[in-house]
Design a protein around this motif. Structure first.
Motif, PDB file in Angstrom:
ATOM      1  N   UNK A 228       0.792  -1.231   0.000  1.00  0.00           N
ATOM      2  CA  UNK A 228       0.000   0.000   0.000  1.00  0.00           C
ATOM      3  C   UNK A 228       0.822   1.277   0.000  1.00  0.00           C
ATOM      4  N   UNK A 229       1.982   1.279   0.630  1.00  0.00           N
ATOM      5  CA  UNK A 229       2.780   2.501   0.661  1.00  0.00           C
ATOM      6  C   UNK A 229       3.192   2.917  -0.761  1.00  0.00           C
ATOM      7  N   UNK A 230       3.742   1.976  -1.508  1.00  0.00           N
ATOM      8  CA  UNK A 230       4.145   2.283  -2.882  1.00  0.00           C
ATOM      9  C   UNK A 230       2.922   2.524  -3.760  1.00  0.00           C
ATOM     10  N   UNK A 231       1.862   1.730  -3.551  1.00  0.00           N
ATOM     11  CA  UNK A 231       0.661   1.871  -4.366  1.00  0.00           C
ATOM     12  C   UNK A 231      -0.008   3.219  -4.198  1.00  0.00           C
ATOM     13  N   UNK A 232      -0.118   3.676  -2.958  1.00  0.00           N
ATOM     14  CA  UNK A 232      -0.772   4.968  -2.704  1.00  0.00           C
ATOM     15  C   UNK A 232       0.055   6.112  -3.276  1.00  0.00           C
ATOM     16  N   UNK A 233       1.365   6.044  -3.108  1.00  0.00           N
ATOM     17  CA  UNK A 233       2.228   7.088  -3.667  1.00  0.00           C
ATOM     18  C   UNK A 233       2.081   7.160  -5.185  1.00  0.00           C
ATOM     19  N   UNK A 234       2.058   5.995  -5.836  1.00  0.00           N
ATOM     20  CA  UNK A 234       1.929   5.965  -7.292  1.00  0.00           C
ATOM     21  C   UNK A 234       0.558   6.464  -7.740  1.00  0.00           C
ATOM     22  N   UNK A 235      -0.494   6.090  -6.998  1.00  0.00           N
ATOM     23  CA  UNK A 235      -1.835   6.519  -7.393  1.00  0.00           C
ATOM     24  C   UNK A 235      -2.038   8.010  -7.152  1.00  0.00           C
ATOM     25  N   UNK A 236      -1.483   8.536  -6.100  1.00  0.00           N
ATOM     26  CA  UNK A 236      -1.581   9.987  -5.873  1.00  0.00           C
ATOM     27  C   UNK A 236      -0.998  10.744  -7.056  1.00  0.00           C
ATOM     28  N   UNK A 237       0.146  10.300  -7.535  1.00  0.00           N
ATOM     29  CA  UNK A 237       0.795  10.941  -8.676  1.00  0.00           C
ATOM     30  C   UNK A 237      -0.054  10.786  -9.931  1.00  0.00           C
ATOM     31  N   UNK A 238      -0.615   9.599 -10.138  1.00  0.00           N
ATOM     32  CA  UNK A 238      -1.419   9.344 -11.335  1.00  0.00           C
ATOM     33  C   UNK A 238      -2.705  10.156 -11.326  1.00  0.00           C
TER      34      UNK A 238
END
Length: 314
Positions: A228-238
């Protein structure tokens, strides 16, 4: 975390399927009432309209499944329709929120789904959360006479129509073969702006665009759910790249029960991951928790879980 997001919430799944006939569904209502009394924030139910016989497709990420995933029933498993269940459950509870995780919304005609969800929201006093996704099973779309390859656009259209009918007194729509004008649909949902939409999916542009346009929450899938840490960071950017620069989106994180040396569920050990999830940006912690058959023991177990969660996240 954005100040507009709520305190971390605790959600639990309500089992609405069985591999074989359970002989009745009263346990479903017992658990719903228990979650309501114990202070669980949200209960969620799953969705399958029908099954084909190619269930191994659930383990294929390239068609919407999850790596290594396995369905909990065979094709003749009993799966209750989620919005019907939530209507019934809403009648025997008073405060717990009612969610789908996830509804294959595109399998329902948009205007009918808008009416159904609005009615459920009104009758429950504004407690509905609509978690939606495209699903993984081709046969369900074929049974509904719909294109599996076009399921993403079908979902987008469904969400467009829902929002239009929920928000506009005199609604019109024109797109992808669906057109109407000067349509009135009442009552509107109790919740301002309509029922909150929680979008499920992996980190990709289509999901990010959908989340940016419609999402009150995100239900990560695949690698994003596992990390979730990497996923949330990537989705925030997207999502920001799609024009929604304020991150005011709730995020689901999953938590499985840890067990002690006797094989019993351990509240303290289970909740040890919660601070890390919250720090990563998770706002809705969905716990998979074994519930004892004895209702008094079940009450004690779930209440202890909720109280432990509150102590960590207050």
């Amino acid at each position: 975390m954005s100040q507009s997001l709520p305190r971390p919430q605790l959600s639990m799944g309500l089992t609405t399927f069985a591999a074989a006939d359970p002989g009745g569904w009263e346990r479903l209502f017992d658990h719903a009432r228990l979650f309501d009394r114990a202070g669980v924030d949200r209960l969620v139910v799953s969705d399958h309209v029908a099954f084909g016989e190619n269930l191994e497709a659930y383990g294929r990420p390239e068609t919407g499944g999850v790596q290594g995933g396995k369905q909990p029933t065979g094709p003749d498993g009993l799966w209750l329709e989620p919005l019907t269940v939530l209507t019934a459950v809403g009648a025997v509870t008073s405060r717990v929120r009612l969610g789908t995780n996830i509804l294959q919304a595109a399998l329902r005609r948009p205007a009918v789904l808008a009416k159904t969800a609005s009615t459920l929201d009104v009758l429950s006093g504004g407690r509905l959360d609509l978690g939606v996704g495209v699903g993984w099973q081709r046969e369900e779309y074929e049974a509904a006479g719909l294109s599996f390859e076009g399921r993403g656009r079908l979902l987008d259209q469904t969400l467009e129509v829902l929002r239009t009918l929920w928000r506009e007194q005199r609604a019109s729509y024109d797109g992808d073969g669906l057109r109407f004008e000067n349509i009135h649909q009442m009552p509107k949902p109790v919740q301002p702006g309509g029922v909150p939409i929680w979008v499920s999916g992996t980190v990709n542009r289509n999901v990010a665009r959908r989340l940016a346009r419609f999402g009150s929450g995100w239900i990560p899938w695949g690698p994003a759910a596992a990390d979730p840490r990497a996923g949330i960071a990537a989705m925030r950017e997207a999502v920001a790249a799609e024009g929604r620069t304020e991150w005011d989106i709730q995020v689901v994180g999953t938590l499985r029960a840890a067990r002690n040396d006797n094989g019993e569920p351990d509240v303290k050990a289970t909740l040890e991951r919660v601070p890390d999830l919250v720090e990563a940006g998770v706002t809705d912690v969905r716990v998979t928790w074994p519930i004892p058959d004895d209702i008094d023991a079940a009450e004690e177990s779930v209440t202890a879980l909720v109280q432990g969660f509150r102590a960590i996240t207050r």
